[in-house]
Design a protein around this motif. Sequence first.
Motif, PDB file in Angstrom:
ATOM      1  N   ASN A  26      -5.681  -1.469  -3.413  1.00  0.00           N
ATOM      2  CA  ASN A  26      -4.608  -0.920  -4.237  1.00  0.00           C
ATOM      3  C   ASN A  26      -3.882   0.130  -3.405  1.00  0.00           C
ATOM      4  O   ASN A  26      -4.510   1.041  -2.865  1.00  0.00           O
ATOM      5  CB  ASN A  26      -5.159  -0.273  -5.507  1.00  0.00           C
ATOM      6  CG  ASN A  26      -5.546  -1.292  -6.548  1.00  0.00           C
ATOM      7  OD1 ASN A  26      -4.939  -2.343  -6.659  1.00  0.00           O
ATOM      8  ND2 ASN A  26      -6.569  -0.986  -7.314  1.00  0.00           N
ATOM      9  N   SER A  37      -0.269  -1.930  -7.489  1.00  0.00           N
ATOM     10  CA  SER A  37       0.251  -2.824  -6.460  1.00  0.00           C
ATOM     11  C   SER A  37      -0.569  -2.630  -5.199  1.00  0.00           C
ATOM     12  O   SER A  37      -1.183  -1.584  -4.991  1.00  0.00           O
ATOM     13  CB  SER A  37       1.731  -2.557  -6.191  1.00  0.00           C
ATOM     14  OG  SER A  37       1.930  -1.252  -5.721  1.00  0.00           O
ATOM     15  N   GLU A  56       1.873 -10.563 -13.304  1.00  0.00           N
ATOM     16  CA  GLU A  56       1.719 -10.345 -11.865  1.00  0.00           C
ATOM     17  C   GLU A  56       2.856 -10.994 -11.097  1.00  0.00           C
ATOM     18  O   GLU A  56       3.177 -12.159 -11.298  1.00  0.00           O
ATOM     19  CB  GLU A  56       0.398 -10.910 -11.363  1.00  0.00           C
ATOM     20  CG  GLU A  56       0.227 -10.743  -9.868  1.00  0.00           C
ATOM     21  CD  GLU A  56      -1.109 -11.227  -9.325  1.00  0.00           C
ATOM     22  OE1 GLU A  56      -1.310 -11.133  -8.106  1.00  0.00           O
ATOM     23  OE2 GLU A  56      -1.949 -11.692 -10.120  1.00  0.00           O
ATOM     24  N   ALA A 104       1.884  -6.987  -7.455  1.00  0.00           N
ATOM     25  CA  ALA A 104       2.214  -5.921  -8.403  1.00  0.00           C
ATOM     26  C   ALA A 104       1.809  -6.449  -9.768  1.00  0.00           C
ATOM     27  O   ALA A 104       2.249  -7.532 -10.179  1.00  0.00           O
ATOM     28  CB  ALA A 104       3.704  -5.594  -8.375  1.00  0.00           C
TER      29      ALA A 104
END
Length: 141
Positions: A26, A37, A56, A104
């Motif tokens: 992350n 993200s 996503e 993301a």
Amino acid sequence: MADDEVGKPAVFGAILSGQPLEIHRNLFEGDYGRFRSGVWQCTPGVVAMTDWPYHEFCVLLAGRVVITPEGGSPREYRAGDALVLPMGFTGTWEILETVRKYYAVQARQPLMRRVKQRVKGWLRPGARNGQAADAQAGAAF
């Protein structure tokens, strides 16, 4: 991620074949953990996903994968392709070559936050018949 880094057994779904190993980093987290993200990588194998808990967006940096939504047709993605997995996605990922992607994700909003927002809408001036002034028929929390 180092090229020689070994991941852990994939946990994004049920492993159907192979021994897919995943690694993720992350790079950003916001909205009290609801948005994240980063970079993710997974080695070959087939994984069944059920009720994916995120919206996503991802861009494949390397590898090849065939994604088949439940009841839908398979589609192959390669390095350079971008795709969206909608919240609730159910289907399979057949990773043909080690995949690396930018991602993301936006998680579901907690139930109490959704209820509070709905109630605030009902209390706004202009709300009528138990609906917020800007509510639309069939709109979910």
